[in-house]
Each structure stands twice: as structure tokens, then as C-alpha cells.
Design an enzyme around this catalytic site. Sequence first.
Site, mmCIF file in Angstrom:
data_model
loop_
_atom_site.group_PDB
_atom_site.id
_atom_site.type_symbol
_atom_site.label_atom_id
_atom_site.label_comp_id
_atom_site.label_asym_id
_atom_site.label_seq_id
_atom_site.Cartn_x
_atom_site.Cartn_y
_atom_site.Cartn_z
ATOM 1 N N TYR A 178 0.789 -1.226 0.000
ATOM 2 C CA TYR A 178 0.000 0.000 0.000
ATOM 3 C C TYR A 178 0.827 1.286 0.000
ATOM 4 O O TYR A 178 0.508 2.224 -0.747
ATOM 5 C CB TYR A 178 -1.002 -0.024 1.154
ATOM 6 C CG TYR A 178 -2.218 -0.859 0.808
ATOM 7 C CD1 TYR A 178 -3.300 -0.305 0.141
ATOM 8 C CD2 TYR A 178 -2.259 -2.222 1.108
ATOM 9 C CE1 TYR A 178 -4.399 -1.074 -0.212
ATOM 10 C CE2 TYR A 178 -3.351 -3.003 0.756
ATOM 11 C CZ TYR A 178 -4.428 -2.426 0.101
ATOM 12 O OH TYR A 178 -5.509 -3.195 -0.261
ATOM 13 N N GLU A 201 -8.563 -6.677 4.742
ATOM 14 C CA GLU A 201 -7.822 -7.797 4.159
ATOM 15 C C GLU A 201 -7.095 -8.618 5.212
ATOM 16 O O GLU A 201 -6.960 -9.839 5.072
ATOM 17 C CB GLU A 201 -6.856 -7.262 3.101
ATOM 18 C CG GLU A 201 -7.598 -6.763 1.857
ATOM 19 C CD GLU A 201 -6.776 -5.846 0.980
ATOM 20 O OE1 GLU A 201 -5.522 -5.857 1.108
ATOM 21 O OE2 GLU A 201 -7.364 -5.111 0.165
ATOM 22 N N ARG A 233 -4.931 -15.878 -12.432
ATOM 23 C CA ARG A 233 -6.281 -15.662 -12.920
ATOM 24 C C ARG A 233 -7.279 -16.216 -11.901
ATOM 25 O O ARG A 233 -6.987 -17.168 -11.188
ATOM 26 C CB ARG A 233 -6.506 -16.354 -14.273
ATOM 27 C CG ARG A 233 -5.669 -15.800 -15.402
ATOM 28 C CD ARG A 233 -6.053 -14.390 -15.783
ATOM 29 N NE ARG A 233 -5.315 -13.937 -16.953
ATOM 30 C CZ ARG A 233 -4.107 -13.352 -16.901
ATOM 31 N NH1 ARG A 233 -3.525 -13.166 -15.725
ATOM 32 N NH2 ARG A 233 -3.508 -12.969 -18.006
ATOM 33 N N GLN A 234 -8.455 -15.627 -11.886
ATOM 34 C CA GLN A 234 -9.487 -16.046 -10.943
ATOM 35 C C GLN A 234 -10.601 -16.789 -11.683
ATOM 36 O O GLN A 234 -11.100 -16.308 -12.706
ATOM 37 C CB GLN A 234 -10.041 -14.821 -10.201
ATOM 38 C CG GLN A 234 -8.982 -14.207 -9.296
ATOM 39 C CD GLN A 234 -9.341 -12.836 -8.766
ATOM 40 O OE1 GLN A 234 -10.003 -12.062 -9.435
ATOM 41 N NE2 GLN A 234 -8.884 -12.534 -7.551
ATOM 42 N N TYR A 235 -10.949 -17.959 -11.157
ATOM 43 C CA TYR A 235 -11.970 -18.795 -11.775
ATOM 44 C C TYR A 235 -12.985 -19.232 -10.714
ATOM 45 O O TYR A 235 -12.618 -19.647 -9.613
ATOM 46 C CB TYR A 235 -11.350 -20.040 -12.422
ATOM 47 C CG TYR A 235 -10.390 -19.717 -13.535
ATOM 48 C CD1 TYR A 235 -10.849 -19.220 -14.766
ATOM 49 C CD2 TYR A 235 -9.018 -19.894 -13.372
ATOM 50 C CE1 TYR A 235 -9.964 -18.917 -15.790
ATOM 51 C CE2 TYR A 235 -8.129 -19.598 -14.403
ATOM 52 C CZ TYR A 235 -8.616 -19.104 -15.603
ATOM 53 O OH TYR A 235 -7.743 -18.802 -16.626
ATOM 54 N N SER A 236 -14.262 -19.172 -11.079
ATOM 55 C CA SER A 236 -15.317 -19.592 -10.160
ATOM 56 C C SER A 236 -15.216 -21.084 -9.869
ATOM 57 O O SER A 236 -14.819 -21.875 -10.726
ATOM 58 C CB SER A 236 -16.692 -19.310 -10.768
ATOM 59 O OG SER A 236 -16.917 -17.933 -10.909
ATOM 60 N N GLY A 245 -22.693 -17.789 -21.594
ATOM 61 C CA GLY A 245 -21.379 -18.379 -21.830
ATOM 62 C C GLY A 245 -20.799 -19.017 -20.587
ATOM 63 O O GLY A 245 -21.465 -19.729 -19.836
ATOM 64 N N GLY A 253 -20.128 -17.621 -17.963
ATOM 65 C CA GLY A 253 -20.714 -17.043 -16.762
ATOM 66 C C GLY A 253 -21.603 -18.012 -16.004
ATOM 67 O O GLY A 253 -22.031 -17.728 -14.879
ATOM 68 N N PRO A 296 -11.903 -5.917 -13.877
ATOM 69 C CA PRO A 296 -12.082 -4.785 -12.970
ATOM 70 C C PRO A 296 -13.515 -4.276 -13.078
ATOM 71 O O PRO A 296 -13.940 -3.823 -14.130
ATOM 72 C CB PRO A 296 -11.082 -3.749 -13.483
ATOM 73 C CG PRO A 296 -10.096 -4.534 -14.284
ATOM 74 C CD PRO A 296 -10.879 -5.662 -14.891
#
Length: 426
Positions: free
Chosen positions: A115, A157, A226-229, A296, A298, A420
Amino acid sequence: MPKFILKSSNERIRELGGSTMLSENTIQIIKSTVPVLEQHGLTITKCFYKKLFTNHPELLNVFNHANQQQERQQMALAQAVLASAKHIDQLAAIVPVVKQIAHKHRSLGVKKEHYPIVGKHLLEAIQEVLGDAATDDIIQAWAEAYGVIADIFISTETEMYDQAAHQSGGWEDFRAFVVARKQEESDKITSFYLEPQDGGALASFEPGQYVSVKVDMPNEAHTHIRQYSLSDSPRKAYYRITVKREDAVQDRPAGKVSVYLHEQVKEGDVLYLSAPAGDFTLQSEDQRPHVWISAGVGVTPMISMLKAHSEQANGQPAIFIHAAEHGAAHAFQDEVAAWSKDEAQAKTYICYSEPTEEDKHKQLYQHEGRIDAEWLQSILPTTDAKFYVCGSAPFMETVVNTLRSLGAQESDIHSEYFGPKGSLKL
């Protein structure tokens, strides 16, 4: 350049009053910069990221390079800075956004020590872009404001890191998982079944949450995250992520990580995951109808929610609405069909924008074209419901705004976008 004083306090986010944390003079100076930020915010954030990565290239191991190249991250930060300036006298208004971003930061591995680095380069960017207009008073005021806002993020956080590490089956940072199974779900979507390499317990998660996957690829100078559900029930002995292969389209390059996962990662290989995170989750305590609307890939967090909803067996009315190009691009058809069959109060509606002749022959869908207000209104029995929306940016903008126009309450519309979120026009 002013230094930042970051006071650690886990109570900070709960005692936000705005004016009690900053002087009235500082608040007025920050508010006076709103018109300037509206005009020059994106230029400032572009300058900021250039400075940040030049002086701290190690942070390229954390940030999403694709979002940088497409300027989505720069736009999101510009909007976040602007929102902070507008609400500087009542920071409690940004708490929901803080929590959402904090989930992503914890999942990516953003730490307290980052930060002050960010603050230093942000102030330098403001000075460089605004020139003489960035007076000493303005820079000092923004230094004080950033210190308060950073403290809120750090406190939030810190709690999230502690919770992730100390929950049953939890862990710190990234943990090794073995790809136990790899399964194609459509022509471009593949699922990866992941089990802990250490054989230890697996942390549960809220239906709708995601994990960050960190990969080191050949000939790449930096790691990629990367972020994946999570696309299966929380009650399994594995995690399942479901990834769409992002091929190059016109000026948009192919997705490095998605292509790597599809082409290079095999069963038996190891991937590194952070603990589950995210606030796009099933609101199971609400007894009103639940409506899932996706397009898709989603569909992935929706599948987890559908299964959890079924396991709770509370008899709530449920509607699943999904859009795909055609049958070959439609993932999880069998799993959704099984859910709908088992749920007495469940209804499923499929929309194909470009159905094939085979799709038409098999009658695999209920609506041809795009999801629009007229069709939604015809299939929704009520807008007094909980809505969950996930898909591409244009899809989400259209659906969320349509739901608003049909009378759905803002607090009842929940959405997830893997980019974002400030780049969405919602």
C-alpha cells in the site's frame, strides 16, 4: 513527497464516519478535485501504472497483464479514485466496494507492504499529470486521504487473510493442487477437477466464490494469476474450476492462461490455488424466488449455486436462464437438466443467439436471439426475487439495466464480472 501513516485497526471499517477521520479542510480540498479527476482520472492512472511497474516490476507477478493491456484496470482505478473523492466525507458509502475489492486482493496475494508503494506512485502520477495545478495542499490532502483509505483496505484484508488461513482445511497464500480430471464441457469450455497435493483437508466455500490460479509458463518472465469460479457443490472432496479458452479476436490477443490450461495442463499436473474468496454468493436465507441469469462461461458460479440450492431442499421457486451461441457452446446442459428434474419448483429457460439446424431440430432452447426485456418479462413471474447475473460486460450491462427497468430492486440484483468491475457501465 508526504509519507503515509497506516494505522492498523480491525475496527476501522465499522467506525467509519468520514469527518471524524479527516479534517474538514482536507475533505473540502479532496472534494474540490472531483472535476479534475473526472477529466484527467484515466490519464493519471495510466501514468501511475507505468511508474509502478517501472520501479517495482515484481508486482507484475500479481497484476493481470491482459487487464493492463486493455486498460480495464486503469479505468477501474480511475473510477475508484473518483468515487473515493466524491464520498470522502462519508466513506461508509464505499464499504461494499471495499469488501469486494478486498476479496480479490486477498485472493491475489496483495499485502500490507504494497500500500505505501501504491500511494507513493499515485501521488507522483497526480503531480506529473496535473503539473502546477497539483498544489502542495492538494498533494498533502490526498496523502492523508489515501492513508485512511489504505488503512480500511488493510484492516479488511487482514481479517480475510486470517479467516482463510485458520478455517478448517484453510491455508495461507498458494497451495499445490493436482489435476485429477480434465473434462470438456463445450467446444471452448473445459473443467479441471483439483485435489490437494498434500492430501490434507479441503476448505469449504460459499456457492458462487472463486479461487485464484497461479501458473508459471515457459518463456514468461512473470507468473500469471487468474481467478476462476468454483463450479461444483461445496460438499465435494475436490474443487472444480471451469475455464473458457479465450482465442484471439480481431485486436484482442488470445488469453495466455486460458490457452495454457487448455493446451498444456494435463491430468496429473500441479496448479497453485489461493483459498476461496468472493462476495457473489448464494443468499439462501432469503425465501423469495431465486433467479439465475448467465451467458457463456458465466454459468460457472451459477452451477455451484444451483447444486447448493438443491441440497438445501427448501422448496423455494427457482428459475435458471442461460444464453449461449448454440448447442456446441452450451456448457453443463446435462447438469442443469438434472437439477431442473430434481427441483419441483425449478424452471429452466435457454436462449441461443445463433442456433444450428441441429439445435432447432432437437428443440434445445426456448428463445432465439438475445435476452431482452420483452422475453424476460414474459418468463419472470415476479421481480420480487433474488437475481444473480454473470457473463460478459455487455451482457451484464444489458441484463442488469433491464431488470432495473422491470422493477427489480437494486439490493436484489447480485452480479459477478471477472475483470475490474469499475470498467462496467452499471
